[in-house]
Design an enzyme around this catalytic site. Structure first.
Site, mmCIF file in Angstrom:
data_model
loop_
_atom_site.group_PDB
_atom_site.id
_atom_site.type_symbol
_atom_site.label_atom_id
_atom_site.label_comp_id
_atom_site.label_asym_id
_atom_site.label_seq_id
_atom_site.Cartn_x
_atom_site.Cartn_y
_atom_site.Cartn_z
ATOM 1 C CG ASP A 1 -1.916 -1.098 1.249
ATOM 2 O OD1 ASP A 1 -2.317 -1.530 0.154
ATOM 3 O OD2 ASP A 1 -2.296 -1.537 2.346
ATOM 4 N N PRO A 2 0.347 2.387 -0.464
ATOM 5 C CG PRO A 2 -0.776 3.910 -1.855
ATOM 6 C CD PRO A 2 -0.926 2.559 -1.195
#
Length: 314
Positions: free
Chosen positions: A48-49
């Site tokens: 995920d970012p």
């Protein structure tokens, strides 16, 4: 005009990136491809970012082994924030519920065994899981309702390692393919009756790849400028570390690369493999193929051509 596949450099290796916060895995792949000019680049497991840490990058022939990295155990270090539920199950999401209750260390430790072994876990609403061909997060971002069914995942280790304050707890976890740390945080908060989400997440290992091998994108840029890229390239075979190996002769290697089966005796293995087992075949130390073991024979499933490309420095 040459074919698209002819553009760029032939690199056959793995590269481990220490992904920074705020960038997607796809963006990392694009940056690596731009910096190295490699013909073919992919990654071995989305982060995920918000997450940082180990992101294995496959180049050239290494892309044939991506599925084995995706299936490998993952190790995470993460922090859970109690008292807040967010729609993404991490700190980037919108707050939609709060609680003043904070569990004790003993209550947290007592709850953790519920999440060990094979468990049913519902992925986060904002997940890369596909629903009728579309990513769940794409549907959620449009404001539409996302319904994801629980699925079986495996968590091998889960330990409370720190409690910096009543609102936060630090954990380490080892899990199998498809397990979400964000979902675990959400479910732990629900079990403890206090709501929770992930506030920090760092992946420290994927299979045989760890932080000790990882470089940041900034370091990679300097290595490319200094023409020192081979120093951080990792052999294609590293992704297959858990697969039984067999060395063959050069004629046998040629037959496998031509798609033909070869005769072998189970006695060549320290412990005879089961019928149908996958075998890593090498010749003179070079990866030749992944082959399936049958009755006294090996049949090629994936063959590798590592000659002519830039590979890991010995």
């Amino acid at each position: 005009m040459g074919r698209r596949a002819d553009r760029g450099r032939r690199i056959d290796a793995w590269l481990v990136i220490d992904k920074g916060e705020g960038i997607t895995s796809t963006q990392v792949v694009g940056r690596v491809k731009h910096l190295t000019q490699a013909q073919k680049v992919g990654h071995g497991g989305t982060l995920d970012p918000l997450a940082t840490g180990v992101l294995p990058i496959a180049m050239g022939e290494a892309t044939k082994t991506v599925s084995y990295v995706m299936d490998a155990p993952k190790r995470y270090a993460f922090t859970i924030r109690f008292g807040e539920a967010r729609d993404t199950d991490d700190a980037e999401g919108l707050l939609f519920a709060t609680s003043d209750w904070r569990p004790s260390d003993a209550e947290i430790a007592a709850a953790l065994p519920r999440f060990l072994g094979e468990i049913m876990q519902r992925p986060p609403t904002y997940a890369a899981v596909k629903i009728q061909g579309e990513r769940a997060y794409e549907i959620a971002r449009r404001g539409e309702t996302v319904t994801l069914e629980p699925r079986s995942v495996r968590i091998d280790e889960l330990e409370l390692v720190g409690r910096p304050d009543p609102d936060h707890a630090e954990f380490e976890m080892v899990c199998g393919k498809g397990a979400y740390v964000r979902a675990l945080a959400r479910d732990l908060g629900e079990l403890l009756g206090c709501h929770a989400h992930v506030s920090r997440l760092r992946r420290t290992a994927v299979g045989a790849f760890g932080l000790d091998q990882a470089v940041t994108l900034e370091t990679l840029e300097r290595l490319v400028e200094d023409e020192s890229l081979p120093q951080v390239l990792i052999s294609v075979a590293t992704a297959l570390a858990g697969i039984p190996a067999l060395a063959v002769t050069e004629p046998q290697a040629l037959r496998l690369r031509a798609g033909q089966s070869i005769r072998v005796s189970p006695r060549l293995f320290g412990e005879p493999p089961e019928e149908g087992a996958m075998i890593k075949v090498t010749q003179a130390g070079e990866l030749v193929a992944l082959a399936r073991f049958g009755v006294d024979e090996l049949s090629p499933v994936r063959v590798f051509n590592l000659k002519g490309g830039q590979t890991a420095r010995a």
